[in-house]
Design a protein around this motif. Structure first.
Motif, PDB file in Angstrom:
ATOM      1  N   ASN A   6       0.826  -1.213   0.000  1.00 35.40           N
ATOM      2  CA  ASN A   6       0.000   0.000   0.000  1.00 35.40           C
ATOM      3  C   ASN A   6       0.858   1.261   0.000  1.00 35.40           C
ATOM      4  N   ASP A  43      -0.395  -3.824  -9.939  1.00 34.95           N
ATOM      5  CA  ASP A  43      -1.694  -3.461  -9.363  1.00 34.95           C
ATOM      6  C   ASP A  43      -2.064  -2.027  -9.724  1.00 34.95           C
ATOM      7  N   GLU A  47      -5.341  -0.691 -11.753  1.00 36.73           N
ATOM      8  CA  GLU A  47      -6.220   0.340 -11.210  1.00 36.73           C
ATOM      9  C   GLU A  47      -6.240   1.591 -12.069  1.00 36.73           C
ATOM     10  N   GLU A 192     -17.303  -1.496  -8.370  1.00 34.48           N
ATOM     11  CA  GLU A 192     -16.737  -0.179  -8.078  1.00 34.48           C
ATOM     12  C   GLU A 192     -17.708   0.948  -8.414  1.00 34.48           C
ATOM     13  N   LYS A 264     -14.454  -7.902  -4.801  1.00 35.25           N
ATOM     14  CA  LYS A 264     -13.505  -6.838  -5.146  1.00 35.25           C
ATOM     15  C   LYS A 264     -14.144  -5.900  -6.157  1.00 35.25           C
ATOM     16  N   GLN A 288      -9.747  -5.096  -0.745  1.00 33.11           N
ATOM     17  CA  GLN A 288      -8.607  -5.091  -1.642  1.00 33.11           C
ATOM     18  C   GLN A 288      -8.018  -6.497  -1.682  1.00 33.11           C
ATOM     19  N   ASP A 289      -6.949  -6.684  -2.458  1.00 36.03           N
ATOM     20  CA  ASP A 289      -6.345  -8.014  -2.583  1.00 36.03           C
ATOM     21  C   ASP A 289      -5.872  -8.575  -1.253  1.00 36.03           C
TER      22      ASP A 289
END
Length: 446
Positions: A6, A43, A47, A192, A264, A288-289
């Motif tokens: 993160n 990732d 995104e 989302e 997700k 999140q993952d």
């Protein structure tokens, strides 16, 4: 404390648009392994924060929003046509709104060239410069290079000049297909688009007690809450039935359902609806993952989204759309009786060339999709509910050739509160050519 993964994502998000990114530089700057940096950059690309462009590398881009996903960028076009960037790299993130094939005299081109467009042209330097001066990027076909003058103009105007070995017709077809695909993607509603964000999500921690659950239950009128640990990772979910007869001082960690199903943001609403039907879930945490809680989705949210999607006008044409266009009702349904096998309306279907395999027979995938559509259509016409395919067994008896006119006869032989079973027969010239048994789950309205 944020994880290293993160931390990298936050670092990338704070970089200015256009900044170049590499695994080695990220690993060195943040003191992490190159493997960790690589996974985080991937990732970030998923995104929409970064993009990898041939001969340019990985760069920070403006995050795409749901409202603009149907617009391709020049950078994405480079990847689609397997091209290379010859100049004007700073304009790669600009949107591509339309393309023009420069197969006319230069005086006639001017009326078609607009800012945000892409001029597809061969080795015509004057046409290339004309396009750049009027705000359009340039795609040079046939494997030709751009002159130094064109590259300097492109850099000054921040408009890409792209090169490709394909001819003009081929690249125009590739770009047109990509635009159509983006329209179809836009129509697929994702989690989302509809989930409730963390700032509006009510949750409990593993240290909270049943008294705190009951207080939240009274305040919000909700009965299901995700449970997180100190790192905000979902470890369980607690419901009203979990706390019945339990003391107020008992921690929710002891009564919660551990390792709950979660979703997700990139998952489609339709797939989550199927999960909720299958497991009879009213609420699911959105994570999140690494299972960090970022929000929640409810059965009611999913139902509303599915109903809204069904009312939206279709913009991109898929195989499913073509199937829907070919299916027509040919008879009115007879009176239904749940105690015995029930014959429903018959449907006709014509096999078009796009639906066939390389030898001219109806594709098994198209046949399956057609039968599934007729099954759900038949069930919804009686039950007036949303039906989702749970099981599908297909028996292909004879080859179905291009141009065939089929008659599809569904029969409902078992119906319950949550599921129904149908027998679907497919005929060509009164000969049985395929048969399927379809089990549908019924999604109750929230």
């Amino acid at each position: 404390m944020a994880t290293k993964h993160n931390q990298i994502l936050n670092h990338i998000e704070n970089l200015p648009v256009g900044a170049k990114i590499s695994v080695r530089s990220i690993a060195k700057h943040l003191g992490v392994s190159e493997g960790t940096a690589y996974r985080a950059i991937k990732d970030a690309e998923n995104e929409g924060m970064v993009s990898t462009i041939q001969r340019v590398g990985t760069i920070r881009i403006e995050r795409k929003t749901a409202d603009s996903i149907e617009i391709l960028t020049y950078g994405e076009t480079v990847n689609i046509i397997e091209g290379s960037v010859l100049g004007g790299e700073d304009g790669l993130d600009n949107p591509l709104r339309k393309f023009i094939i420069g197969a006319m005299e230069e005086e006639a081109m001017i009326r078609y060239i607009t800012p945000g467009s892409l001029m597809i042209v061969g080795n015509r330097e004057n046409a290339q410069q004309l396009a750049l001066k009027h705000g359009a990027a340039v795609l040079i076909t046939g494997g030709f290079d751009a002159s130094p003058e064109v590259i300097r103009l492109a850099n000054r105007m921040n408009l890409p000049v792209i090169g490709t070995s394909y001819d003009s017709f081929t690249v125009a077809t590739m770009i047109n297909r990509a635009m159509a695909d983006q329209l179809i993607k836009k129509e697929v509603m994702l989690i989302e688009d509809i989930f409730i964000p963390l700032s509006e999500t009510i949750y409990l921690t593993m240290e909270d007690t049943i008294k705190e659950y009951r207080d939240l239950n009274k305040q919000s009128q909700h009965s299901r809450f995700p449970v997180v640990n100190k790192n905000m990772r979902v470890i369980g979910i607690v419901t009203a039935k979990d706390v019945i007869g339990k003391s107020d001082t008992v921690k929710v960690e002891r009564v919660m359902t551990k390792n709950p199903a979660s979703v997700k943001t990139h998952m489609s609403v339709a797939s989550v609806a199927h999960l909720m039907i299958w497991d009879e879930l009213e609420v699911m945490p959105v994570v999140q993952d690494d299972l960090t809680l970022i929000g929640i989705i409810s059965r009611q949210d999913v139902m509303k989204a599915m109903q809204t999607t069904q009312r939206q006008p279709q913009m991109g044409v898929t195989i499913s759309d073509q199937i829907v266009e070919q299916v027509e009702k040919v008879a009115e349904p007879e009176s239904t009786d749940d105690s015995q096998e029930t014959e429903l309306s018959k449907y006709s279907f014509r096999v078009t060339p796009q639906m066939t395999d390389p030898v001219g027979n109806l594709s098994v995938g198209v046949l399956s999709e057609t039968i599934s559509y007729v099954a759900t259509l038949s069930l919804e016409s009686i039950k007036k509910r949303n039906a989702v395919i749970e099981q599908f067994n297909l028996f292909s008896i004879k080859m179905i050739q291009i141009g065939s006119e089929l008659i599809i006869k569904p029969k409902l032989f078992e119906v319950g509160r949550r599921s129904s079973k149908l027998d679907v027969e497919v005929y060509h010239e009164n000969i049985l050519v395929a048969k399927a048994v379809v089990v549908c789950q019924i999604m109750q309205r929230a």
